[in-house]
Write a protein that holds these residues in place. Sequence first.
Motif, PDB file in Angstrom:
ATOM      1  N   UNK A 202       0.833  -1.211   0.000  1.00 32.12           N
ATOM      2  CA  UNK A 202       0.000   0.000   0.000  1.00 32.12           C
ATOM      3  C   UNK A 202       0.860   1.251   0.000  1.00 32.12           C
ATOM      4  N   UNK A 203       1.905   1.261   0.809  1.00 29.14           N
ATOM      5  CA  UNK A 203       2.748   2.449   0.934  1.00 29.14           C
ATOM      6  C   UNK A 203       3.521   2.743  -0.347  1.00 29.14           C
ATOM      7  N   UNK A 204       3.861   1.709  -1.116  1.00 30.52           N
ATOM      8  CA  UNK A 204       4.609   1.929  -2.366  1.00 30.52           C
ATOM      9  C   UNK A 204       3.678   2.018  -3.580  1.00 30.52           C
ATOM     10  N   UNK A 205       2.381   2.120  -3.322  1.00 30.52           N
ATOM     11  CA  UNK A 205       1.338   2.369  -4.332  1.00 30.52           C
ATOM     12  C   UNK A 205       1.052   1.175  -5.226  1.00 30.52           C
ATOM     13  N   UNK A 206       1.421  -0.028  -4.831  1.00 37.41           N
ATOM     14  CA  UNK A 206       1.097  -1.215  -5.617  1.00 37.41           C
ATOM     15  C   UNK A 206      -0.266  -1.789  -5.252  1.00 37.41           C
ATOM     16  N   UNK A 207      -0.827  -1.330  -4.144  1.00 36.35           N
ATOM     17  CA  UNK A 207      -2.094  -1.845  -3.648  1.00 36.35           C
ATOM     18  C   UNK A 207      -2.899  -0.676  -3.093  1.00 36.35           C
ATOM     19  N   UNK A 208      -4.143  -0.551  -3.524  1.00 41.43           N
ATOM     20  CA  UNK A 208      -4.982   0.550  -3.048  1.00 41.43           C
ATOM     21  C   UNK A 208      -5.600   0.197  -1.699  1.00 41.43           C
ATOM     22  N   UNK A 209      -5.517   1.113  -0.726  1.00 35.84           N
ATOM     23  CA  UNK A 209      -6.160   0.852   0.568  1.00 35.84           C
ATOM     24  C   UNK A 209      -7.674   0.797   0.421  1.00 35.84           C
ATOM     25  N   UNK A 210      -8.310   0.065   1.316  1.00 34.18           N
ATOM     26  CA  UNK A 210      -9.766   0.086   1.387  1.00 34.18           C
ATOM     27  C   UNK A 210     -10.240   1.393   1.995  1.00 34.18           C
ATOM     28  N   UNK A 211      -9.501   1.877   2.989  1.00 30.09           N
ATOM     29  CA  UNK A 211      -9.813   3.157   3.615  1.00 30.09           C
ATOM     30  C   UNK A 211      -8.551   3.683   4.296  1.00 30.09           C
ATOM     31  N   UNK A 212      -8.637   4.917   4.773  1.00 26.51           N
ATOM     32  CA  UNK A 212      -7.484   5.545   5.399  1.00 26.51           C
ATOM     33  C   UNK A 212      -6.617   6.243   4.365  1.00 26.51           C
ATOM     34  N   UNK A 213      -5.510   6.799   4.827  1.00 29.81           N
ATOM     35  CA  UNK A 213      -4.626   7.569   3.945  1.00 29.81           C
ATOM     36  C   UNK A 213      -3.180   7.381   4.370  1.00 29.81           C
ATOM     37  N   UNK A 214      -2.275   7.763   3.475  1.00 31.00           N
ATOM     38  CA  UNK A 214      -0.841   7.702   3.780  1.00 31.00           C
ATOM     39  C   UNK A 214      -0.110   8.664   2.856  1.00 31.00           C
ATOM     40  N   UNK A 215       1.065   9.090   3.291  1.00 28.28           N
ATOM     41  CA  UNK A 215       1.913   9.945   2.461  1.00 28.28           C
ATOM     42  C   UNK A 215       3.356   9.507   2.605  1.00 28.28           C
ATOM     43  N   UNK A 216       4.107   9.707   1.521  1.00 30.38           N
ATOM     44  CA  UNK A 216       5.521   9.385   1.480  1.00 30.38           C
ATOM     45  C   UNK A 216       6.270  10.652   1.074  1.00 30.38           C
ATOM     46  N   UNK A 217       7.198  11.080   1.915  1.00 28.49           N
ATOM     47  CA  UNK A 217       7.958  12.305   1.643  1.00 28.49           C
ATOM     48  C   UNK A 217       7.019  13.472   1.373  1.00 28.49           C
ATOM     49  N   UNK A 218       5.908  13.509   2.098  1.00 24.24           N
ATOM     50  CA  UNK A 218       4.948  14.596   1.981  1.00 24.24           C
ATOM     51  C   UNK A 218       3.969  14.476   0.840  1.00 24.24           C
ATOM     52  N   UNK A 219       4.021  13.372   0.081  1.00 28.60           N
ATOM     53  CA  UNK A 219       3.154  13.186  -1.087  1.00 28.60           C
ATOM     54  C   UNK A 219       2.158  12.061  -0.812  1.00 28.60           C
ATOM     55  N   UNK A 220       0.892  12.315  -1.064  1.00 29.06           N
ATOM     56  CA  UNK A 220      -0.137  11.302  -0.847  1.00 29.06           C
ATOM     57  C   UNK A 220       0.093  10.100  -1.752  1.00 29.06           C
ATOM     58  N   UNK A 221      -0.184   8.911  -1.230  1.00 25.92           N
ATOM     59  CA  UNK A 221      -0.019   7.702  -2.032  1.00 25.92           C
ATOM     60  C   UNK A 221      -1.044   7.634  -3.164  1.00 25.92           C
ATOM     61  N   UNK A 222      -2.022   8.527  -3.173  1.00 25.11           N
ATOM     62  CA  UNK A 222      -2.931   8.590  -4.315  1.00 25.11           C
ATOM     63  C   UNK A 222      -2.238   9.144  -5.553  1.00 25.11           C
ATOM     64  N   UNK A 223      -1.131   9.871  -5.351  1.00 30.73           N
ATOM     65  CA  UNK A 223      -0.332  10.384  -6.471  1.00 30.73           C
ATOM     66  C   UNK A 223       0.779   9.375  -6.737  1.00 30.73           C
ATOM     67  N   UNK A 224       0.446   8.326  -7.449  1.00 33.07           N
ATOM     68  CA  UNK A 224       1.343   7.170  -7.576  1.00 33.07           C
ATOM     69  C   UNK A 224       2.669   7.539  -8.245  1.00 33.07           C
ATOM     70  N   UNK A 225       2.620   8.302  -9.320  1.00 37.77           N
ATOM     71  CA  UNK A 225       3.857   8.630 -10.036  1.00 37.77           C
ATOM     72  C   UNK A 225       4.810   9.441  -9.171  1.00 37.77           C
ATOM     73  N   UNK A 226       4.281  10.424  -8.444  1.00 36.71           N
ATOM     74  CA  UNK A 226       5.132  11.268  -7.606  1.00 36.71           C
ATOM     75  C   UNK A 226       5.741  10.475  -6.462  1.00 36.71           C
ATOM     76  N   UNK A 227       4.965   9.551  -5.891  1.00 33.42           N
ATOM     77  CA  UNK A 227       5.500   8.712  -4.813  1.00 33.42           C
ATOM     78  C   UNK A 227       6.602   7.815  -5.348  1.00 33.42           C
ATOM     79  N   UNK A 228       6.378   7.218  -6.506  1.00 29.79           N
ATOM     80  CA  UNK A 228       7.355   6.276  -7.047  1.00 29.79           C
ATOM     81  C   UNK A 228       8.668   6.962  -7.423  1.00 29.79           C
ATOM     82  N   UNK A 229       8.618   8.248  -7.720  1.00 30.00           N
ATOM     83  CA  UNK A 229       9.857   8.989  -7.969  1.00 30.00           C
ATOM     84  C   UNK A 229      10.702   9.120  -6.713  1.00 30.00           C
ATOM     85  N   UNK A 230      10.064   9.056  -5.565  1.00 26.43           N
ATOM     86  CA  UNK A 230      10.734   9.318  -4.289  1.00 26.43           C
ATOM     87  C   UNK A 230      11.196   8.074  -3.562  1.00 26.43           C
ATOM     88  N   UNK A 231      10.801   6.911  -4.045  1.00 23.23           N
ATOM     89  CA  UNK A 231      11.061   5.699  -3.268  1.00 23.23           C
ATOM     90  C   UNK A 231      11.933   4.698  -4.015  1.00 23.23           C
TER      91      UNK A 231
END
Length: 261
Positions: free
Chosen positions: A50-79
């Motif tokens: 879920x945190x690396x954007x390979x799996x969508x959460x059923x509910x709740x939220x998360x961010x990586x380096x200040x970017x929401x995991x809903x923004x998959x491309x931006x998260x993947x650039x950072x990880x």
Amino acid sequence: MSSFAIQSDALTKRYGSETAVEGLDLAVRRGSVYGFLGPNGAGKTTTIRMLVTLLRPTSGSASIDGVSITDRDAVRERIGYLPETPPLYDELTGREQLQYVAGLRDIPDEVADERIDSLLDRFDLAGDADKRVSTYSKGMKQKAGIIQAILHDPAVVFLDEPTSGLDPRAARTVRNTLADLAAGDTTVFLSTHILPVVDELADTVGVLFDGDLVAEGPPEKLKRRAETGEERTLEDVFLEVTQEADFDGSGGPGAESEARR
């Protein structure tokens, strides 16, 4: 900018009537090593996916380096991400595999070649760099997977069992590398069954059991959790808190399933 590189709020994943991860709250500081522990089937791999954007959460939220995991491309650039089985192409050589990943990450050729050579030397793969991945042992594939996960100097690295299949010398190289990454302000999220690795490296340890975070804190604090007067290990704490969670009725480890890993 937040001081936390990884944050989650009530992060939850369900598969039908089965809950794999329930209401997970995380706040992992930048430049730290977070040791993520739990028995088979606890939900560790589901959480990471879920945190690396390979799996969508059923509910709740998360961010990586200040970017929401809903923004998959931006998260993947950072990880950087090392799953349990490194994604490698058997028909490529080790060097070609890393050059391919460098291209995907838009690393300039000269920079990429320098980083690749340096990391191949560090992980004792330079002599095998021009052999096909299909000829690599499990340990060699694991080392190549680690290199490609950190090649682009990510802000956050997620590692799922990084020392699996490694001999003691290679495992020591991994531990030293992770310590260097954290010292350089990279955040490391480390899932492993090798508790001494976590005890040595982690600033904070979280124990997941049956989808719930049942204990969290610095290793030394967790080891002082019970005032027994005896010297305690992280293994002692791990066994204790998972037994407590089972006794409290949160469930048992059971057999590992595809839905809860």
